[in-house]
Design a protein around this motif. Structure first.
Motif, PDB file in Angstrom:
ATOM      1  N   GLU A 238      37.893  43.126  34.570  1.00  0.00           N
ATOM      2  CA  GLU A 238      38.636  44.378  34.410  1.00  0.00           C
ATOM      3  C   GLU A 238      37.908  45.480  35.167  1.00  0.00           C
ATOM      4  O   GLU A 238      37.775  45.390  36.371  1.00  0.00           O
ATOM      5  N   SER A 239      37.389  46.503  34.463  1.00  0.00           N
ATOM      6  CA  SER A 239      36.791  47.638  35.184  1.00  0.00           C
ATOM      7  C   SER A 239      35.279  47.515  35.333  1.00  0.00           C
ATOM      8  O   SER A 239      34.637  48.426  35.846  1.00  0.00           O
TER       9      SER A 239
ATOM     10  N   GLU B 297      38.745  51.526  40.710  1.00  0.00           N
ATOM     11  CA  GLU B 297      38.966  51.194  39.296  1.00  0.00           C
ATOM     12  C   GLU B 297      37.745  50.575  38.614  1.00  0.00           C
ATOM     13  O   GLU B 297      37.737  50.378  37.412  1.00  0.00           O
ATOM     14  N   PHE B 298      36.698  50.268  39.381  1.00  0.00           N
ATOM     15  CA  PHE B 298      35.494  49.705  38.788  1.00  0.00           C
ATOM     16  C   PHE B 298      34.649  50.847  38.234  1.00  0.00           C
ATOM     17  O   PHE B 298      34.153  51.689  38.971  1.00  0.00           O
TER      18      PHE B 298
END
Length: 135
Positions: free
Chosen positions: A71-72, A96-97
């Motif tokens: 995910e992030s 988005e990380f």
């Protein structure tokens, strides 16, 4: 250079091979035997269970950098030593990380990429890291 999501099992396997090779060449000496074993066990788990999304940087058709994320959170980020210093790591970090458990030797790199330490150095299964968050 081309940055793209790695979709095939073959590409993911190449990315994990790159991570293992770079870790062995550049990072393993800074870890205890327990830490090295833990890192290799994590890579083996990632090979068996597809829990991460992978991105690769290709130069002249060759994989020279890889990033694995959950995910992030950045989970793995490795660049071929011959290609380090060319901005490949920075290119692999997508907006988005938001978090990373950074190897202490990579904290300065992540700071340059907009991350800030949010914890002191921690040790989990012999793997030392600093929790960082994008600000």
């Amino acid at each position: 250079m081309e940055i793209r999501k790695l979709e095939s099992e073959e590409e993911v396997s190449l990315a994990l091979d790159l991570a293992e090779n770079v870790f062995s060449a550049c990072n393993a000496a800074f870890y205890s035997q327990t830490g090295v074993a833990s890192f290799h066990a994590c890579l083996m788990m990632f090979r068996i269970f597809p829990v991460l999304e992978y991105w690769g940087c290709f130069e002249d058709g060759h994989l020279v950098g890889m990033l694995g994320n959950n995910e992030s959170q950045i989970t793995l980020l490795f660049v071929d030593p011959a290609c380090q210093g060319k901005g490949i790591g920075r290119l692999l970090i997508r907006p988005e990380f938001l978090t990373v458990k950074a190897f202490p030797g990579s904290v300065e790199f992540y700071v340059k990429c907009g991350f800030q330490a949010i914890s002191a150095s921690q040790n989990e299964d012999g793997i030392e890291y600093v929790m960082m968050k994008r600000m």
